[in-house]
Structure formats: C-alpha cells, structure tokens
Design an enzyme around this catalytic site. Structure first.
Site, short mmCIF file in Angstrom:
data_model
loop_
_atom_site.label_atom_id
_atom_site.label_comp_id
_atom_site.label_asym_id
_atom_site.label_seq_id
_atom_site.Cartn_x
_atom_site.Cartn_y
_atom_site.Cartn_z
N HIS A 1 4.74 0.02 -0.13
CA HIS A 1 5.48 -0.73 0.87
C HIS A 1 4.59 -1.76 1.54
O HIS A 1 3.35 -1.70 1.46
CB HIS A 1 6.09 0.20 1.93
CG HIS A 1 5.07 0.96 2.74
ND1 HIS A 1 4.45 2.09 2.29
CD2 HIS A 1 4.57 0.73 3.99
CE1 HIS A 1 3.62 2.55 3.20
NE2 HIS A 1 3.66 1.73 4.25
N ASP B 1 0.41 5.01 2.11
CA ASP B 1 -0.32 5.40 3.32
C ASP B 1 -1.50 6.32 3.02
O ASP B 1 -1.38 7.27 2.24
CB ASP B 1 0.62 6.07 4.32
CG ASP B 1 1.62 5.07 4.92
OD1 ASP B 1 1.28 3.88 5.00
OD2 ASP B 1 2.73 5.49 5.30
N HIS C 1 0.82 -1.21 0.00
CA HIS C 1 0.00 0.00 0.00
C HIS C 1 0.86 1.26 0.00
O HIS C 1 2.08 1.21 0.18
CB HIS C 1 -0.92 0.02 1.23
CG HIS C 1 -0.19 0.13 2.53
ND1 HIS C 1 0.54 -0.90 3.07
CD2 HIS C 1 -0.08 1.18 3.41
CE1 HIS C 1 1.07 -0.53 4.22
NE2 HIS C 1 0.73 0.74 4.46
N ARG D 1 5.15 6.18 13.77
CA ARG D 1 5.16 6.83 12.47
C ARG D 1 4.49 8.19 12.56
O ARG D 1 3.50 8.37 13.26
CB ARG D 1 4.39 5.96 11.46
CG ARG D 1 4.59 6.39 10.00
CD ARG D 1 3.65 5.62 9.09
NE ARG D 1 2.30 6.19 9.12
CZ ARG D 1 1.20 5.50 8.83
NH1 ARG D 1 1.26 4.22 8.55
NH2 ARG D 1 0.01 6.10 8.87
#
Length: 367
Positions: free
Chosen positions: A317, A169, A167, A333
C-alpha cells in the site's frame, strides 16, 4: 514466550481521548515521545484466527447490510456492521476475508482508539513502534498525522514519488505485520486517498519463467528508512531496530496457501547472493511491476469514520500526499504481528487455485 510488550504504557491519562478532536485543535501536539527503552521483541507462536473461519464467511455475509467488491482482485466494502461489536466468529471470518481480498473497508465506524487496541489484539501480538509518537497511554497506536506546518515532514514527503512509498508495514521485523487496522477520523476537503496492490496478482502477472526465478530468491529487509526519519525528527529510538532480516521474495500465505510477491521499495534492501547491480536490476523491475499494476490495485477515497483492515502478507500500500494545501488528515493504526514469512514450494498461486477449484475461492459476494 515473548514478553507482553504490547502492554508497555507511557504517558498515562485517566480520561479517554478523542484523537480526531485533538488533531483538529492542536494537530500533532497531542502526541508523546517518551524517552524510554523498550525490551527487544522475542519470537512467539502466531495462531491466525483465519484458520478458525467459516469458508463461506456466513457470520459476516448474513448480518451485513451490504458487501461488495471494489475491484476484481483486491478490496471489499462491508456496510452495516460495527467492528466494536463483532463476535469472535465474525473476527475469524474477517481474518479470512482479508486474506482472500487483501483489504476490507468498513464505513461509519464508532471504533475508538481504546477499542481498536483491544480489537487488534485478537489478531496477533501488537507492535509498538520504535520511535513514532503515540497518544498518551496508548503506545500500541501509531497516529497518522502529517503536519503541513512541519518543514521536515513536508521535505521528507515531497522529495519522493508516491510509488517510492509503496510498502508492507514493518517488514524489517523478524515477525512482521499480519493485519493492519487503520481508522481515518479527519480529512481535508479533498485528497488523501490510499492505494493497495494485490501481492497475489503481482505474482500471477509475472511470466512463468520469472515466477520460477523469483521463487528461489530471498531479500534483505532493513529499518534504515525509519532510522533516518527518527534522526530527522530528533526522536528517541525506544527499541533498537533489529539487524537486517531476510525474507522470501515470494511468500506463502499461511491461511489461503497462496503465493504473494513480498518486496517493496521502502524496507527491502537487496537480493541475497547478488551483486548490487544485479540486485538493483531485479528489485527495480519488481517495484515497477507492482507500481504499474493498475489492474490489480484499488484506490480508496476515505470518509471520516472509515476503517481499512488489510493483510500485509498479500498486499502492498501507499498513501497519497496530495493534500497539504487542503488541510489535515488524521487517523490511527493498530498493527498485529504474525508469523515469520515463509515460502512453501508446494503452495499455489491464487490464479492456479481458482482454476483448479473455482467454487472454493470465488470472491464475488455482491449483495
């Protein structure tokens, strides 16, 4: 002007938290899930720091101990610099390097979550997640911690192949993620790697006929996956998910001007204007094309204290969940958002740009 949603704060604490220590001691129990409602996101003008960069990125290259590429097409490591002390020019050059190389890794970083939030704000309006747990007082942080003792978590992950988790983000947002900044501070004895794929190379490896075909397409992106996870965990959805958004299948990066493939199995729902059978056929072909891109991917073996900074506009990723019987993996994150994705028919592929002006886009910088 958008409201300053990045300053939303729930679960204040007066002391600074050591999230790695908490993850070791109490696991996911340090997270808070406030029962509040965030205002909807509003449009904003994104000014990318990469436009202010030195094309030679000298502020980074001249001060790092070592810089080297992990693969020809994606992934660069910088050693000897601390993200918490970068100058504005170094941040600008980092934005350009991430746009060029897709993902940049920094080892042995002292960056704490409070510094990570301030660092992330330099690159765009920070995203506050719709439902995920966060540390007290840090709603801009998404904690990466899959508890091996939580049956719901294990069931949700073990029912999928790793390739199903590829995907970019929050692509369901109208203005999705630009950069993502992830620090890992707790690792199992082995496992827990992450793979990134180059969206530039994914486009370049298509045949000219397929490139021409997909350039004219748009895709629907949806937050249904996150909605299902929120329901599975019984968590409050703090900001209503936006209606399905439409983004180009091939997007143009605003800094490099290069074309990148921009679909993925987690949040992409369908191709606009096609029947379900047609849409599924095209999307499944593109998903398999990306997942099979061993020659334009990089698999990073984390070390505690490493930070990855990647550009969601030109990479995809996936985390590898192979470590549940080895121990916990924890990180956090921060996600700056960026412009509305667009396609410029006059933009070039990375390969074309390299062929026409190789001295301007050469990405070899081993030191």
């Amino acid at each position: 002007m958008a409201p300053n949603t990045e300053k939303i704060d729930q679960g204040q604490t007066e002391e600074q938290l050591d999230l790695g220590k908490l993850a070791r001691e109490v696991g996911a129990n340090y997270l808070v899930y406030p029962d509040v409602k965030y205002p909807p996101l509003e449009p904003f003008e994104h000014k990318d720091p990469g436009h202010l960069a030195d094309p030679k990125k000298a502020s980074l290259f001249n001060h790092a101990d070592k810089i080297y590429d992990l693969t020809p097409h994606v992934g660069t490591v910088i050693e000897g610099l601390q993200l918490s002390t970068l100058t504005d020019q170094q941040k600008n050059d980092l934005a350009l390097l991430a746009a060029d190389r897709g993902v940049v890794f920094f080892k042995k970083q002292e960056l704490n979550p409070y510094q990570a939030v301030e660092f992330g704000r330099y690159f765009g309006r920070l995203h506050t997640h719709n439902y995920a747990g966060h540390p007290p007082g840090l709603p801009e942080i998404v904690s990466i911690l899959y508890d091996e003792k939580n049956p719901a978590t294990v069931a949700a992950i073990e029912s999928k192949r790793t390739s199903d988790g590829i995907h970019t983000d929050i692509s369901y947002e109208k203005q999705p993620a630009g950069l993502s900044i992830l620090k890992i501070d707790l690792l199992p004895s082995t496992g827990g790697d992450t793979i990134w794929w180059s969206g530039y190379s994914a486009y370049d490896r298509l045949s000219p006929a397929m490139q021409k075909f997909v350039e004219g397409l748009s895709a629907v992106h949806t937050g249904d996956y996150h909605k299902r996870l929120a329901k599975l965990s019984g968590r409050t959805i703090r900001r209503e998910f936006p209606p399905d958004t439409i983004h180009p299948v091939v997007r143009t990066h605003p800094v490099t001007g290069w074309k990148s493939l921009f679909v993925q199995p987690v949040f992409t729902k369908s191709i606009v204007g096609m029947t379900k059978h047609e849409s599924d056929a095209i999307l499944n072909f593109l998903y398999n094309h990306i997942a099979g891109g061993y020659d334009f991917s990089v698999r990073f073996k984390w070390e505690e204290g490493s930070v990855a900074i990647w550009d969601n506009r030109c990479t995809l990723h996936a985390a590898i969940f192979d470590y549940f019987d080895q121990g916990r993996r924890h990180g956090y994150r921060v996600t700056p958002t960026a412009e509305v994705p667009f396609y410029d028919p006059n933009s070039k592929s990375k390969k074309q740009a390299e062929q026409e002006a190789p001295e301007k886009v050469s990405s070899r910088h081993d030191q």
